[in-house]
Design an enzyme around this catalytic site. Structure first.
Site, PDB file in Angstrom:
ATOM      1  N   ARG A 103       0.827  -1.210   0.000  1.00  0.00           N
ATOM      2  CA  ARG A 103       0.000   0.000   0.000  1.00  0.00           C
ATOM      3  C   ARG A 103       0.860   1.258   0.000  1.00  0.00           C
ATOM      4  O   ARG A 103       0.316   2.353  -0.029  1.00  0.00           O
ATOM      5  CB  ARG A 103      -0.855   0.002   1.263  1.00  0.00           C
ATOM      6  CG  ARG A 103      -2.335  -0.279   1.006  1.00  0.00           C
ATOM      7  CD  ARG A 103      -3.023  -0.289   2.344  1.00  0.00           C
ATOM      8  NE  ARG A 103      -4.432  -0.087   2.274  1.00  0.00           N
ATOM      9  CZ  ARG A 103      -5.335  -1.059   2.410  1.00  0.00           C
ATOM     10  NH1 ARG A 103      -4.956  -2.297   2.549  1.00  0.00           N
ATOM     11  NH2 ARG A 103      -6.616  -0.768   2.405  1.00  0.00           N
ATOM     12  N   ARG A 168     -18.744  -2.410   8.323  1.00  0.00           N
ATOM     13  CA  ARG A 168     -17.372  -2.274   8.820  1.00  0.00           C
ATOM     14  C   ARG A 168     -17.216  -0.892   9.436  1.00  0.00           C
ATOM     15  O   ARG A 168     -17.664   0.094   8.842  1.00  0.00           O
ATOM     16  CB  ARG A 168     -16.400  -2.405   7.638  1.00  0.00           C
ATOM     17  CG  ARG A 168     -15.652  -3.711   7.630  1.00  0.00           C
ATOM     18  CD  ARG A 168     -14.838  -3.874   6.386  1.00  0.00           C
ATOM     19  NE  ARG A 168     -13.701  -2.953   6.282  1.00  0.00           N
ATOM     20  CZ  ARG A 168     -12.713  -3.096   5.410  1.00  0.00           C
ATOM     21  NH1 ARG A 168     -12.719  -4.116   4.583  1.00  0.00           N
ATOM     22  NH2 ARG A 168     -11.725  -2.230   5.354  1.00  0.00           N
TER      23      ARG A 168
HETATM   24  P1  AMP Z   1      -8.509  -3.342   3.957  1.00  0.00           P
HETATM   25  O1  AMP Z   1      -9.345  -4.433   4.516  1.00  0.00           O
HETATM   26  O2  AMP Z   1      -7.482  -3.810   2.952  1.00  0.00           O
HETATM   27  O3  AMP Z   1      -9.339  -2.185   3.429  1.00  0.00           O
HETATM   28  O4  AMP Z   1      -7.641  -2.750   5.181  1.00  0.00           O
HETATM   29  C1  AMP Z   1      -8.278  -2.192   6.317  1.00  0.00           C
HETATM   30  C2  AMP Z   1      -7.294  -1.304   7.053  1.00  0.00           C
HETATM   31  O5  AMP Z   1      -6.185  -2.082   7.531  1.00  0.00           O
HETATM   32  C3  AMP Z   1      -6.657  -0.183   6.241  1.00  0.00           C
HETATM   33  O6  AMP Z   1      -7.482   0.963   6.143  1.00  0.00           O
HETATM   34  C4  AMP Z   1      -5.389   0.084   7.052  1.00  0.00           C
HETATM   35  O7  AMP Z   1      -5.671   0.803   8.236  1.00  0.00           O
HETATM   36  C5  AMP Z   1      -4.974  -1.336   7.459  1.00  0.00           C
HETATM   37  N1  AMP Z   1      -4.099  -1.966   6.453  1.00  0.00           N
HETATM   38  C6  AMP Z   1      -4.372  -3.053   5.681  1.00  0.00           C
HETATM   39  N2  AMP Z   1      -3.343  -3.348   4.884  1.00  0.00           N
HETATM   40  C7  AMP Z   1      -2.382  -2.427   5.135  1.00  0.00           C
HETATM   41  C8  AMP Z   1      -1.080  -2.193   4.613  1.00  0.00           C
HETATM   42  N3  AMP Z   1      -0.551  -2.952   3.651  1.00  0.00           N
HETATM   43  N4  AMP Z   1      -0.382  -1.144   5.122  1.00  0.00           N
HETATM   44  C9  AMP Z   1      -0.874  -0.364   6.094  1.00  0.00           C
HETATM   45  N5  AMP Z   1      -2.095  -0.528   6.629  1.00  0.00           N
HETATM   46  C10 AMP Z   1      -2.858  -1.555   6.161  1.00  0.00           C
END
Ligand code: AMP
Length: 232
Positions: A103, A168
């Site tokens: 990310r 969520r």
């Molecule tokens: P997601 O389910 O992929 O939308 O991730 C939910 C949240 O987890 C994000 O908004 C970040 O706060 C955290 N997160 C997930 N993957 C990452 C990553 N690769 N780097 C940093 N934070 C992450």
């Protein structure tokens, strides 16, 4: 990433390593799940790993919770450590599908240091900001298995496991706006980072989910040679 990267690189020469890239709500999780299932690869979702840690009340969970609730990113060092450990496990040798990682540019650089670059297929799932806001306003998540669902009164429970569906916490509109701004600032630069590579492809994420799935399978095979040469 772990020091055993060089050794792993040799074994990963023919692996199919896929990254799903795109804004929140583009369908990365759904498409990663489908691609991983049909290709017999592990799906590695950093968001799921963090949500499980929050749910279990581990140290990682308490560290990540507030950051996630604000829509910000957990630190690179923590995320690179988590993914490095996960990619070091034997089940990723034939390949993997990453959802939500990398990310940031430092995360992408760490992945490049861990793998031969030509084994990486990056699928960008493109979706407009209006579509993102519209989709996330009606997205639900299963409290049992973590599957995504759309808000629909016909499906009060999870289609996969019968678990309870809830919104969520980070899909609240204000948080989604912050996540989008974080995406533009920190994650969108990855499009330029990867765009010149042979393993980079882009799909229109606004189409029907089955059409997006079919196009991803087609593009990945095109990007990476014939299915048999990739072991798919
Ligand atoms: P997601 O389910 O992929 O939308 O991730 C939910 C949240 O987890 C994000 O908004 C970040 O706060 C955290 N997160 C997930 N993957 C990452 C990553 N690769 N780097 C940093 N934070 C992450």
């Amino acid at each position: 990433m772990p020091a055993k990267a060089d050794m792993m690189n040799d074994q990963r020469g023919m692996a199919l390593n896929v990254v799903m890239l795109g804004p929140p709500g583009a369908g990365k999780g759904t498409q990663a799940e489908r691609f991983a299932r049909t290709h017999g690869l592990p799906k590695i979702s950093t968001g799921d790993i963090l949500r499980e840690a929050v749910h279990a009340g581990t140290g990682l969970g308490s560290l990540a919770r507030q950051t996630m609730d604000r829509g910000e990113l957990v630190g690179d060092e923590v995320m690179i450590g988590i993914v490095g450990e996960r990619l070091g496990r034997a089940d990723t040798r034939p390949g993997f599908v990453l959802d939500g990682f990398p990310r940031t540019v430092p995360q992408a650089q760490s992945l490049d240091a861990f793998l031969p670059k030509d084994t990486l297929v990056v699928v960008e799932i493109a979706l407009s900001e209006d579509e993102v806001l519209h989709r996330l306003a009606s997205r639900l998540i299963c409290t049992e298995c973590g599957a995504n669902a759309m808000d629909d009164r016909d499906f009060a429970t999870c289609h996969d496991c019968g678990g309870r569906l809830v919104p969520r916490a980070d899909d609240a509109e204000q948080v989604v706006r912050e996540r989008l701004s974080v995406y533009h600032r920190q994650t969108a630069p990855l499009i330029d980072y990867y765009a010149g590579r042979t393993g980079y492809c882009r799909v229109d994420g606004s189409r029907f989910v089955d059409d997006v799935t079919a196009e991803i399978v087609h593009l990945v095979n095109t990007c990476q040679g014939t299915p048999s040469s990739r072991g798919v």
